[in-house]
Enzyme design. Structure first.
Site, PDB file in Angstrom:
ATOM      1  N   MET A   1      57.272  -5.009 104.706  1.00 57.59           N
ATOM      2  CA  MET A   1      56.914  -3.871 103.666  1.00 57.59           C
ATOM      3  C   MET A   1      55.848  -4.421 102.597  1.00 57.59           C
ATOM      4  SD  MET A   1      58.988  -2.114 102.132  1.00 57.59           S
ATOM      5  CE  MET A   1      60.685  -2.211 103.442  1.00 57.59           C
TER       6      MET A   1
ATOM      7  N   SER B   1      54.953 -10.151 107.788  1.00 55.97           N
ATOM      8  CA  SER B   1      56.174 -10.231 107.529  1.00 55.97           C
ATOM      9  C   SER B   1      57.253  -9.702 108.037  1.00 55.97           C
ATOM     10  CB  SER B   1      56.196  -9.298 105.120  1.00 55.97           C
ATOM     11  OG  SER B   1      56.788  -9.758 104.626  1.00 55.97           O
ATOM     12  N   THR B   2      57.754  -8.676 107.274  1.00 52.88           N
ATOM     13  CA  THR B   2      58.890  -8.411 108.106  1.00 52.88           C
ATOM     14  C   THR B   2      59.119  -7.711 109.333  1.00 52.88           C
ATOM     15  OG1 THR B   2      60.090  -7.701 105.906  1.00 52.88           O
ATOM     16  CG2 THR B   2      61.395  -6.323 107.757  1.00 52.88           C
TER      17      THR B   2
ATOM     18  N   ASP C   1      51.031  -6.802 100.611  1.00 56.77           N
ATOM     19  CA  ASP C   1      49.887  -8.287 100.316  1.00 56.77           C
ATOM     20  C   ASP C   1      49.186  -7.906 101.536  1.00 56.77           C
ATOM     21  OD1 ASP C   1      49.583 -10.658  99.911  1.00 56.77           O
ATOM     22  OD2 ASP C   1      50.952 -11.089 100.683  1.00 56.77           O
TER      23      ASP C   1
ATOM     24  N   HIS D   1      55.196 -14.261 105.154  1.00 57.78           N
ATOM     25  CA  HIS D   1      56.426 -14.461 104.592  1.00 57.78           C
ATOM     26  C   HIS D   1      57.920 -14.933 104.991  1.00 57.78           C
ATOM     27  CE1 HIS D   1      53.896 -11.036 102.501  1.00 57.78           C
ATOM     28  NE2 HIS D   1      53.672 -12.182 102.335  1.00 57.78           N
TER      29      HIS D   1
END
Length: 369
Positions: free
Chosen positions: A302, A182-183, A305, A209
């Site tokens: 973050m 993600s991030t 998930d 993401h």
């Protein structure tokens, strides 16, 4: 409560005011100054030392990408990009993320659009994540030799699609790699995917993401720098060895099997843990396929998930579960959640993941070729 200091950078006076006003409505932040171009952004970042910078891309005198490069090389600070919805805007945003920007917020329309109020919650959320991230001066990672893998001798004529033919080869699907991030993910993926060797003997399924359009630009960018083929996944794609498939923004990506083999299904099921695509959705879809030698990776991001999905896969016989270690994560969230569940077999810094994957995936390969 100490407020986080924000520098707002945009060439439009109107947009600088809009963004500043949105940020000021949140008591966690204060706008300490604004800048109208990249030159001012670099100077004020060095002098004022903000906690986070919002940075537009298209600006006179010095654009956002050039400013970001200088900021990350000299006085690194978390940066959130403001991106347009155009295809070119998506490409530039991917470049910014690879250069060290933490995340981005899409402009709903033109650069002076009042519609920016619609993304207020998203902007504040990205800023709150950004101030928790670890950024450092951009430097070259340690060099890890890339092994050379010879493709297997074909047992039959492979009618693979022409657009995938240059970097891929046929053969039975016996191994599979699944990656969630993600991030900070685009930069992490750039380092891992581009280091995988030609003729990598497994398909790679990736959930990053990211909104629609941006995943396509990410896939194109990774494909241009990698020895394996990288593509944005389409519903019904048949898995091929040596191909990485990125879940398109706004769609869950899951694995299915029929009489012809393994294929990708895209669904519009409800978001999971607030995400679509979701890493857990992908990982859970791999559970029935114990005949595959499954290797699972969680990198910077973050939240959590993918952690429960990794745990379930480990319990279902996945051969390896890799979590990016804290030392290289932009955000040590998703990998940490997996570590805390006790389901991780390897904790590795980012620059070691590709080599370890290659070692694990190919350890039984050479004996068969």
């Amino acid at each position: 409560m100490t407020k986080h200091k924000v520098l707002v950078v945009d060439d439009s006076v109107f947009m600088r005011k809009i963004i500043s006003d949105l940020i000021k409505e949140d008591e966690r932040f204060e706008v300490i100054d604004t800048a109208k171009n990249g030159l001012e952004a670099v100077d004020k970042t060095k002098r004022l030392k903000p906690d986070v910078v919002t940075l537009d891309i298209e600006m006179p005198e010095m654009n956002g990408l050039d400013a970001l490069r200088l900021i990350m090389a000299d006085t690194p600070v978390p940066v959130v990009m403001l991106s347009s919805l155009t295809e070119e805007g998506a490409k530039e945003t991917i470049a910014a993320l690879e250069m060290g920007a933490v995340d981005f917020v899409r402009k709903p329309s033109g650069s002076i659009s009042l519609d920016l109020f619609k993304v207020k919650a998203l902007l504040l959320d990205k800023l709150s994540i950004a101030v928790q991230t670890r950024v450092s001066k951009i430097s070259a990672p340690p060099v890890v030799p890339r092994p050379i893998i010879q493709p297997p001798k074909p047992l039959f004529v492979d009618n693979k699609p022409k657009e995938l033919s240059e970097k891929t080869y046929g053969g039975r699907i016996e191994r599979l790699v699944a990656i969630g991030t993600s991030t900070g993910g685009p930069r992490a993926l750039q380092q891992v995917v581009s280091a995988l060797p030609e003729h990598f003997p497994a398909p790679v399924l990736i959930v990053q993401h990211m909104p629609p359009n941006f995943t396509k630009s990410l896939a194109m960018r990774l494909d241009s720098t990698s020895q394996i083929k990288v593509t944005e996944a389409c519903d019904g794609d048949r898995l091929q060895n040596g191909v990485a498939y990125i879940a398109p923004g706004g769609w869950h990506m899951i694995l299915k099997k029929d009489d012809m083999g393994y294929k990708i299904r895209l669904t519009k099921d409800e978001p999971r843990s607030g995400h679509r695509p979701s890493v857990d959705m992908l990982f859970d879809s791999l559970l029935p396929y114990r005949e595959l030698k499954r290797h699972v990776v969680l990198m910077t991001g973050m939240g959590s998930d993918g952690a429960k999905g990794m745990q379930a896969l480990r319990q279902a016989g996945a051969l390896s579960t890799i979590a990016e270690s804290n030392e290289t994560c932009v955000v040590y969230g998703m990998p940490r959640a997996a570590v805390e569940l006790g389901c991780v077999t390897h904790q590795l810094p980012l620059y070691q993941i590709a080599a370890k994957l290659t070692e694990l995936v190919t350890q039984d390969y050479h004996s068969k070729t």
